[in-house]
Design an enzyme around this catalytic site. Structure first.
Site, PDB file in Angstrom:
ATOM      1  N   SER A   1      -4.071   4.997   5.580  1.00 37.38           N
ATOM      2  CA  SER A   1      -3.964   6.081   4.602  1.00 37.38           C
ATOM      3  C   SER A   1      -5.275   6.813   4.423  1.00 37.38           C
ATOM      4  O   SER A   1      -5.300   7.927   3.921  1.00 37.38           O
ATOM      5  CB  SER A   1      -3.497   5.516   3.259  1.00 37.38           C
ATOM      6  OG  SER A   1      -4.403   4.522   2.824  1.00 37.38           O
TER       7      SER A   1
ATOM      8  N   GLY B   1       0.830  -1.190   0.000  1.00 31.58           N
ATOM      9  CA  GLY B   1       0.000   0.000   0.000  1.00 31.58           C
ATOM     10  C   GLY B   1       0.871   1.249   0.000  1.00 31.58           C
ATOM     11  O   GLY B   1       1.752   1.407  -0.836  1.00 31.58           O
ATOM     12  N   ASP B   2       0.616   2.137   0.956  1.00 32.30           N
ATOM     13  CA  ASP B   2       1.413   3.365   1.054  1.00 32.30           C
ATOM     14  C   ASP B   2       2.303   3.348   2.284  1.00 32.30           C
ATOM     15  O   ASP B   2       2.687   4.392   2.797  1.00 32.30           O
ATOM     16  CB  ASP B   2       0.485   4.587   1.099  1.00 32.30           C
ATOM     17  CG  ASP B   2      -0.394   4.597   2.347  1.00 32.30           C
ATOM     18  OD1 ASP B   2      -0.683   3.504   2.877  1.00 32.30           O
ATOM     19  OD2 ASP B   2      -0.788   5.682   2.795  1.00 32.30           O
ATOM     20  N   GLU B   3       2.656   2.150   2.769  1.00 34.31           N
ATOM     21  CA  GLU B   3       3.483   2.024   3.963  1.00 34.31           C
ATOM     22  C   GLU B   3       4.933   1.750   3.588  1.00 34.31           C
ATOM     23  O   GLU B   3       5.235   0.888   2.764  1.00 34.31           O
ATOM     24  CB  GLU B   3       2.964   0.901   4.862  1.00 34.31           C
ATOM     25  CG  GLU B   3       1.642   1.249   5.525  1.00 34.31           C
ATOM     26  CD  GLU B   3       1.235   0.192   6.532  1.00 34.31           C
ATOM     27  OE1 GLU B   3       1.545  -0.996   6.295  1.00 34.31           O
ATOM     28  OE2 GLU B   3       0.611   0.548   7.542  1.00 34.31           O
TER      29      GLU B   3
END
Length: 247
Positions: free
Chosen positions: A245, A140-142
């Site tokens: 997020s 994801g956005d991690e």
């Protein structure tokens, strides 16, 4: 090798004066040619196999979108760091962060724009952090970064640098301009853990604390975050959720 082993047979057969041996003289060059072609083909197959194994090993430990390490690759690097002799390594820090307001970028401009943001974020991190830093996208956005030889104060400085670098506007394809923020949680070894999952959980708990205080912040793991991390580990909770997020 083939030439050295069979080459002497040709003059030997010619000097023997036996008519039947002249058949050998005719066969040896053909045999040498066939074996040489077979050897080159085998060598080509071995090289292709080695390249495929190398590529598969790379894909198994790297994120295909950003080129950064994935979770498996990062944990492997972290375990290697933890397994190093105690006197051989200096303290190191884990910086765990995700992108604030990343979900609206996907929802408004589409996943292609979101992928661009992730790739540009990875490129900014490579430029902003030392070459020795291990940077990974967990999903994801991690993201998570392993920085060696830093004190707690230096780790906080690195976290602030990440915030400044990542929060700069992104110019995407089609004239789209996107803005995202970032929050950072930090865990330092051995103060906040001596095992990979423990350090990741402590840094994730510090990240949650940073986001709960208003986002775009950098927080160091504390006794409270360590307790929260330990509770999560003992309860076998899943790894850091990727839906932060949306917060």
């Amino acid at each position: 090798m083939i030439l050295l082993s069979l080459g002497p047979i040709v003059p030997g057969a010619a000097l023997a004066g036996e008519p039947l041996l002249f058949i050998v003289v005719m066969q040896v060059p053909l045999y040498l040619t066939a074996m040489t072609v077979a050897a080159f083909r085998l060598n080509k197959m071995l090289i292709a196999t080695m390249r495929a194994e190398r590529e598969n090993g790379h894909l198994a430990h790297h994120d295909t979108l950003t080129g950064l390490r994935n979770r498996a690759g990062f944990v492997a690097a972290l375990n290697t760091k933890l397994a190093a002799p105690a006197g051989n390594g200096r303290p190191f820090a884990l910086l765990f962060f995700d992108l604030d307001n990343f979900k609206p970028v996907n929802d408004t401009y589409g996943h292609a724009a979101g992928d661009q943001v992730l790739m540009l974020t990875a490129e900014r991190l490579r430029r902003a952090l030392p070459e020795t830093a291990v940077i990974a996208r967990l999903g994801g956005d991690e993201f998570v970064v392993l920085v060696s030889g830093v004190t707690a104060e230096q780790a906080l400085t690195a976290g602030q640098r990440i915030i400044q670098t990542v929060t700069m506007p992104y110019q995407l394809a089609g004239g789209i301009s996107a803005e995202v923020g970032v929050s950072v949680g930090i865990a330092v070894s051995p103060e906040h853990g001596t095992e990979a999952e423990q350090l990741l959980a402590s840094a994730d708990a510090a990240l949650y604390e940073a986001k709960s205080e208003g986002k775009a912040r950098c927080r160091m793991a504390s006794v409270a975050t360590n307790v929260a991390a330990l509770r999560r580990l003992t309860q076998h909770s899943p790894a850091p959720a990727t839906d932060r997020s949306a917060a």
